[in-house]
Design an enzyme around this catalytic site. Structure first.
Site, PDB file in Angstrom:
ATOM      1  N   THR A   1       0.829  -1.213   0.000  1.00 48.65           N
ATOM      2  CA  THR A   1       0.000   0.000   0.000  1.00 48.65           C
ATOM      3  C   THR A   1       0.860   1.259   0.000  1.00 48.65           C
ATOM      4  OG1 THR A   1      -1.745   1.212   1.145  1.00 48.65           O
ATOM      5  CG2 THR A   1      -0.290  -0.086   2.533  1.00 48.65           C
ATOM      6  N   ARG A   2       0.289   2.312  -0.600  1.00 49.42           N
ATOM      7  CA  ARG A   2       0.940   3.635  -0.549  1.00 49.42           C
ATOM      8  C   ARG A   2      -0.056   4.658  -0.008  1.00 49.42           C
ATOM      9  NH1 ARG A   2      -1.297   4.698  -5.886  1.00 49.42           N
ATOM     10  NH2 ARG A   2      -1.352   6.911  -5.413  1.00 49.42           N
TER      11      ARG A   2
ATOM     12  N   HIS B   1      -7.957   2.021   6.002  1.00 49.95           N
ATOM     13  CA  HIS B   1      -9.191   2.217   6.751  1.00 49.95           C
ATOM     14  C   HIS B   1      -9.802   0.847   7.048  1.00 49.95           C
ATOM     15  CE1 HIS B   1      -8.698   6.446   6.096  1.00 49.95           C
ATOM     16  NE2 HIS B   1      -8.537   6.220   4.801  1.00 49.95           N
TER      17      HIS B   1
ATOM     18  N   HIS C   1      -9.837  -1.918   4.362  1.00 46.37           N
ATOM     19  CA  HIS C   1      -8.545  -2.586   4.113  1.00 46.37           C
ATOM     20  C   HIS C   1      -8.277  -3.650   5.174  1.00 46.37           C
ATOM     21  CE1 HIS C   1      -8.036   1.499   2.324  1.00 46.37           C
ATOM     22  NE2 HIS C   1      -7.706   0.744   1.300  1.00 46.37           N
TER      23      HIS C   1
ATOM     24  N   ARG D   1      -7.456  -3.959  -7.906  1.00 43.32           N
ATOM     25  CA  ARG D   1      -7.851  -3.293  -9.136  1.00 43.32           C
ATOM     26  C   ARG D   1      -6.856  -2.172  -9.391  1.00 43.32           C
ATOM     27  NH1 ARG D   1     -11.090   0.410 -11.123  1.00 43.32           N
ATOM     28  NH2 ARG D   1     -12.586  -0.249 -12.695  1.00 43.32           N
TER      29      ARG D   1
END
Ligand code: PPS
Length: 574
Positions: free
Chosen positions: A199-200, A204, A207, A293
């Site tokens: 992740t970047r 929340h 996730h 995605r």
């Protein structure tokens, strides 16, 4: 058992043997040096830690061409992103770079030697081909293509490196792990199946839900593995994000998840990047990798279309998954159902069920305005951390930049505005009048175009720093040049609001109001290059407000400025 490294051997290039390390350190001091760019430093850190195994250095021409054309090194091992050390002709000349020469690669932050490179070859890349093959299109709207054409120098230097010492970090050191350290950690905890989550962005509840589901369905543990090297321009800074990850990890079932930071310089190369990410995670011991995605998507191209299809990344990694031996876990989109207060996979939402969502744009709006962010969307402690780093406009700084002729009444407006803003309260107000700036900051400067530009540049810098600290700043120089005003705007807007107010008092009126007789002296030639007399004033093209004290009172003008700030949310809700 942690997953085997790509190519079978973890290329951990930091010598364990102390005498060898001190020998390399000694040698590094005697060699010509290349000071790395930030991106090269990130790449080198992952080369020497083994994160990029089987690489042992920067790509030579044969490997580079092979990676660009076939996603493979010349020996056939999969590798999807070219890792290059770019240099200029001046570097080559100044350092006499040539094959077999050894050079020290230095950390740009502190000049420390990180590795010694033995040059194998120096070659000219075909940047257009690289852009098309690796990033899909030679389009400057792609951040990595822009970087390639605007920042990457014209030659690549290939060759293996010997590590002198890994780059030193001062932030979140405990969460930074080399592949060897992570592998040891997994072994200690007896984690045999590990789902890595790249992740970047801040995380929340959704996730957390989707990673927990991914782990449970694979009977695995979760490695939250955020990128803290270089991400997409405009992303939330990693300092804030890591605080968020620290908070969210406490919301996982005990013992399920761990946090480890990856010093990767992302390229936003979509499918090729996803494959690269999978290889890197495999090297760090993970057995599963979540791909969502539009993984590592760079956004829209210059024609307004997505660079890659939404599932291209998943397809590409699926295609090679047996060869790299890491299982792709498709990112399972989850949706919140308010009636049952739970998240469920989006494709399992019962027909007619009420759902709730907050888009990224809406989240940013709520952070900006201070509007409520509900607990079903994010944990209160996460929201608090984001608000701390992204205060609403009512807590942000701003600069009101008044520009106009000498004796235009801009200073009266500035002083009155200071009083009005002090009455509003909430932030400290700084008034930077021409005389203060000219006396304290620019006392050695005259009034040539160059000197005026330097003056406005300094003013822009100070305003930006004060704005960043949350102050309200009022400046009132003549600032006759459009470009210098624009630069000041750019500088300030990095930290807060910028409002250009053109005090458009007609010159004859300013002359009539000038009680010091300065214009008279300028007309007589006693002062040379005076704005309005024998020096230009470029009328602002992008003023937020144009006011004219010849037809409206100072009080009215101040009210208009305050109203403008209020409409933008600087005094509270919008
Ligand atoms: S600039 O162009 O923005 O850098 O000028 P600024 O810093 O606002 O300085 C303007 C004040 O300097 C006095 N002054 C001159 N102004 C314009 N041109 C020339 N050649 C010049 N020489 C001196 C001018 O009276 C301004 O004074 P205040 O009282 O600040 O308006």
């Amino acid at each position: 058992m942690a997953n085997t490294p790509h190519g079978g051997i973890l290329k951990d290039l930091v010598a364990r043997d102390l005498p060898i390390r001190s020998q390399l350190l000694e040698e590094s001091a005697t060699l010509a040096s290349i000071v790395l760019t930030e991106r090269q430093l990130c790449d080198l850190e992952l080369i020497i830690s083994g994160g990029f195994s089987p690489l042992e250095g920067f790509l030579n021409e044969k490997d580079y061409k092979s990676v660009v054309d076939d996603l493979r090194l010349a020996n056939g091992a999969l590798f999807s992103i070219p890792i290059n050390l770019d240099v200029s002709q001046e570097d080559i000349d100044a350092l006499s770079l040539q094959p077999n020469k050894r050079v020290t690669l230095r950390d740009p932050r502190n000049d420390e030697p990180i590795a010694i490179l033995t040059i194998q070859d120096i070659y000219t890349p075909d940047k257009v081909k690289e852009a098309v093959q690796v990033f899909g299109d030679d389009d400057l709207a792609h951040p990595a293509v822009k970087y390639l054409h605007q920042n990457v120098k014209e030659f690549y230097v290939g060759g293996n490196v010997q590590a002198v010492q890994p780059p030193v970090h001062y932030d979140y050191v405990a969460y930074r792990n080399t592949p060897a350290e992570l592998r040891a950690y997994f072994q200690k905890l007896n984690w045999t199946r590990v789902v890595a989550f790249q992740t970047r962005n801040p995380m929340h509840r959704a996730h957390r839900e989707l990673t927990v589901r991914a782990a449970r369905s694979r009977q695995a543990n979760v490695l939250i593995n955020p990128v803290v090297g270089l991400t997409k321009p405009g992303d939330i800074d990693h300092f804030t994000r890591v605080r968020v990850y620290e908070a969210i990890i406490r919301r996982y079932p005990t013992g399920m998840a761990a946090l480890s930071l990856l010093p990767l310089a992302m390229r936003m190369a979509g499918p090729r990047e996803a494959l690269w990410h999978a290889i890197i995670r495999k090297n760090h011991g993970s057995t599963h990798f979540i791909i969502g995605r539009d993984h590592a998507g760079p956004g829209k191209n210059s024609a307004g279309k997505d660079f890659y299809g939404p599932y291209d990344a998943q397809y590409l990694v699926e295609k090679y998954k047996d060869e790299i031996d890491i299982e792709v876990v498709p990112f399972q989109q989850v949706t919140y159902l308010p009636d049952s207060d739970e998240y469920v996979p989006s494709n399992e939402v019962p027909a007619g069920a009420k759902t709730l969502d907050i888009s990224g744009t809406e989240l940013r709006r709520r952070l900006r305005t201070g509007a409520h962010i509900p607990e079903w969307f994010s944990y209160p402690e996460v929201v608090a951390l984001l608000r701390e780093s992204h205060p609403p406009r009512s807590k942000q700084g701003f600069t009101v930049f008044l520009t106009g002729y000498h004796a235009s009444k801009k200073e009266s407006i500035a002083r009155a505005l200071q009083v009005a803003l002090n009455q509003q309260g909430g932030r400290s107000i700084s008034l930077l009048l021409g005389e203060t700036i000219r006396g304290k900051l620019s006392s050695e400067l005259g009034f040539s175009k160059r000197e005026r530009d330097i003056n406005i540049n300094r003013l822009g810098f100070v305003s930006a720093e004060l704005t960043r600290a949350g102050a309200g700043v009022i400046v009132a120089p003549i600032a006759p040049y459009e470009e210098a005003r624009q630069q000041a705007r750019q500088e300030v807007e990095k930290s807060g609001g910028f409002f250009l107010v053109h005090v458009a008092t007609p010159l004859e009126q300013a002359i009539a109001w000038d009680r010091d007789g300065v214009y008279e002296r300028a007309k007589k030639g006693e002062i040379k290059g005076f704005t309005g007399i024998d020096d230009p004033y470029e009328v602002p093209k992008h003023a937020e407000l144009t006011v004219n004290p010849a037809v409206e009172s100072v009080a009215q003008i101040v009210r208009r400025i305050v109203l403008l700030l209020d409409q933008q949310g600087y005094f509270g809700d919008v």
